[in-house]
Scaffold this active site. Structure first.
Site, short mmCIF file in Angstrom:
data_model
loop_
_atom_site.label_atom_id
_atom_site.label_comp_id
_atom_site.label_asym_id
_atom_site.label_seq_id
_atom_site.Cartn_x
_atom_site.Cartn_y
_atom_site.Cartn_z
N CYS A 68 16.00 -27.00 -0.78
CA CYS A 68 16.95 -27.05 0.35
C CYS A 68 16.84 -25.84 1.26
CB CYS A 68 18.38 -27.19 -0.16
SG CYS A 68 19.16 -25.66 -0.71
N ILE A 85 -6.31 -2.53 5.97
CA ILE A 85 -6.13 -3.11 4.63
C ILE A 85 -5.66 -4.55 4.78
CG2 ILE A 85 -5.14 -2.80 2.35
CD1 ILE A 85 -6.80 -0.41 3.26
N LYS A 101 -11.73 -15.91 3.33
CA LYS A 101 -12.22 -16.57 2.13
C LYS A 101 -11.96 -18.07 2.16
CE LYS A 101 -10.08 -13.27 -0.04
NZ LYS A 101 -10.17 -12.27 1.03
N CYS A 136 22.40 -20.43 -6.53
CA CYS A 136 21.30 -21.23 -5.96
C CYS A 136 20.90 -22.28 -6.98
CB CYS A 136 20.11 -20.31 -5.62
SG CYS A 136 18.63 -21.20 -5.09
N SER A 146 -6.76 -8.72 3.34
CA SER A 146 -7.18 -9.29 2.07
C SER A 146 -8.56 -8.76 1.69
CB SER A 146 -7.22 -10.82 2.19
OG SER A 146 -7.64 -11.40 0.99
N HIS A 172 -7.27 -11.15 -6.19
CA HIS A 172 -8.64 -11.64 -6.07
C HIS A 172 -9.56 -10.97 -7.09
CE1 HIS A 172 -8.07 -13.99 -2.39
NE2 HIS A 172 -7.22 -13.05 -2.02
N ILE A 204 0.83 -1.20 0.00
CA ILE A 204 0.00 0.00 0.00
C ILE A 204 0.87 1.25 0.00
CG2 ILE A 204 -1.78 1.29 1.22
CD1 ILE A 204 -2.77 -1.31 -0.05
#
Length: 580
Positions: free
Chosen positions: A528, A423, A337, A491, A425, A132, A95
């Site tokens: 890992c 704020i 939800k 990685c 979900s 959403h 936000i």
């Protein structure tokens, strides 16, 4: 006491305790007293909600419960001392960062502060990354309005900011063939909220899209506008584009007090000096009620709602193609939800999250029993998935108000304060739309005291760190020829190169810890979980940043990876120590 508050008082006495008192303050109601359990605190807050009040301020305490104070940065300096700024944004989540980007369009000075050592350290990195569609919020609420509007904005924004985004669609699945009968009700709610394209999928259609789904599934409702992205990469992209356009960011910076004069905030105290802002934007997430209190404008309370989620091995990612959920559709008062299975943008499957009330705003621990319940509930959707596929799990805190709606408004009592609070979900989905409205509010306030104009050279385009493992061979080879460190894999699980890590360390919002690098590059997010690559990442961070290895941290000061060198010898004539 008014008739309404008297009625609430009797309800509290009857259902909880006579040790609770309520009183009216401005347009809100304040609860005080002591009870035996946190459940009673939460219940009291919910019982006090009434449309005639602006909000509930819940100051009830639990007998014997010690709730820790906010965790403060282990840093104090004068970096911001006496700094004057047009707009101060408090909070570096999605936000605050999206607001910073919108305000960077204007020829004004903007400063964003956050108490952590990186952005997106709380709710903005501890969610499922789902954009959403907007069906779940109650029609007529700010949640519903901003969710749908923000969802629509992501196609353009992710292209501008070079963030991977995919509209996979979300599917509410049914185990009972008669559930098809509720489809018209769901479509009616969708029309009310402005959600487009909803349709019913029969059993053959859902199996064509999701061939590994349980044989017990009888159908589903498709919401095609739902999408997925990386929430922390999105936050960082907003912030980096804001910095490109002149916004300043100060991390490890906590707001501790505010000074007001004639209904205006004139100064904000931090651990890094006193700031003098013309406008203050309260986007402090779980601590937004405490920021409001500093300005003597607390008309709401954040009750921290915790949720836990599990990430599964990418090797099982091919078993799910979209977002699958089986929510409790008939539980009208549900505040969540319900979670489900989410195919993340990186290819893993995320399970959950769940939701439950508890008193701690910074408790990110996970509970085995809770994790087991989440797995048991959702893995049945795809029987080939197993709890053995889990590679890690995490918890997040939702910044919920008792009214269960977003607060996006100018303060009614402080002339230069804007609240962006409660704020939870679908906050990620709503962020771009919220930012546009908050930009307007801040500019309206500023315009009353100075002449301002938009920048002619504002640049909406930001390029992210190259993702070499997703590139075609020729393009990847071309990059490696130009910079050989792109060809050095650090990685192995996520195929992240040394060059990508160096880019993260030297980015516009620099990665200064192991976790910050992980959020930007995914180094350490594989099977890992940093077991192999963390020492290499730490060494690169030491080399690129100039810090000593003893100062390299996992997630900021206080989480140092190394305490000291284990073996040393003195270099003759130089009086120094060197590692063996």
């Amino acid at each position: 006491m008014s008739n309404l508050s008297d009625k609430i008082q009797r309800k509290l006495n009857r259902k909880i305790s006579r040790n609770i008192t309520c009183r009216e303050w401005r347009c809100s109601i304040i609860l005080e007293g002591k009870v035996d359990t946190w459940e009673d605190v939460y219940l009291a807050g919910k019982l006090a909600v009434n449309d005639k009040y602006k909000g509930v301020v819940n100051k009830i305490e639990v007998e014997g419960l010690d709730v820790p104070k906010i965790k403060k940065p282990l840093l104090e300096d004068k970096y911001l001392l006496d700094k004057e700024i047009d707009v101060l944004i408090i909070g570096g989540g999605v936000i605050g960062s999206s607001i910073a980007r919108e305000l960077s369009k204007w020829d004004i000075s903007v400063l964003l502060v956050d108490k952590e050592d990186d952005l997106a350290m709380h709710a903005s990195s501890r969610n499922d990354g789902m954009i959403h569609p907007g069906l779940a919020p109650k029609p007529g609420t700010k949640k519903a309005y901003y969710n749908v509007k923000g969802n629509e904005m992501y196609t353009k924004i992710t292209e501008e900011l070079d963030v991977s985004f995919k509209r996979t669609g979300s599917r509410i699945v049914f185990y009972n063939k008669y559930m098809r009968l509720i489809t018209p009700l769901i479509k009616a709610r969708a029309r009310h909220n402005g959600v487009k394209g909803i349709r019913y999928l029969n059993v053959d259609e859902i199996r064509k899209e999701e061939p590994n789904i349980s044989k017990n599934i009888t159908g589903a409702i498709l919401m095609p506008s739902a999408g997925i992205l990386s929430p922390y990469k999105m936050t960082i992209a907003f912030a980096e584009n804001a910095v490109m356009n002149g916004v300043e960011i100060s991390l490890n910076t906590i707001v501790s007090a505010m000074e007001k004069k004639e209904d205006k905030i004139i100064s904000v105290s931090t651990n890094r000096g006193k700031i003098y802002p013309r406008v203050v934007i309260n986007a402090a997430g779980a601590f937004s009620d405490e920021i409001a209190a500093m300005a003597d404008d607390q008309f709401f309370t954040i009750h921290p709602r915790k949720g836990e989620a599990i990430l599964l091995d990418k090797k099982k990612g091919n078993l799910v193609n979209s977002i699958l959920s089986n929510p409790a559709l008939f539980k009208i008062k549900n505040t969540s939800k319900g979670g489900g299975l989410v195919k993340t943008i990186e290819g893993n499957i995320l399970v959950g999250p769940n939701a439950y009330e508890q008193p701690y705003k910074e408790d990110f621990t996970t509970n085995k029993n809770s994790i087991d319940e989440v797995l048991k509930k959702h893995l049945t959707l795809v029987p080939k998935l197993s709890s053995m596929d889990a590679i890690t799990y995490f918890a997040g805190i939702r910044a919920a108000t008792y009214e269960e709606d977003f607060i996006v408004e100018k303060s009614e009592h402080v002339k230069n304060l804007v609240h962006v609070a409660g704020i939870q979900s679908p906050g990620l989905a709503s962020a771009p739309a919220i930012a546009v409205d908050v930009e307007k509010m801040a500019i309206e306030i500023l315009s009353e005291i100075k002449n301002i104009k938009k920048k002619s050279n504002w640049n909406p385009i930001r390029k992210g760190i190259p993702k070499l493992n997703l590139m075609e061979y020729e393009k990847r080879n071309e990059l490696i020829k130009g910079r050989p460190d792109y060809g050095e894999i650090v990685c192995r699980c996520e195929e992240v190169s040394k060059g990508e890590i160096i880019d993260a360390i030297n980015s516009l919002v620099p990665a200064t810890s192991i976790d910050a690098i992980k959020r930007r590059t995914r180094a350490g997010m594989g099977r890992c979980q940093s077991g192999f690559c963390m020492p290499l990442v730490a060494k690169i961070l030491e080399e690129e940043s100039g810090m000593n290895m003893e100062n390299v941290t996992k997630k900021g000061i206080g989480s140092e990876i190394i305490v000291d060198e284990t073996k040393k010898h003195r270099i003759e004539g130089r009086g120094k120590h060197e590692s063996l």
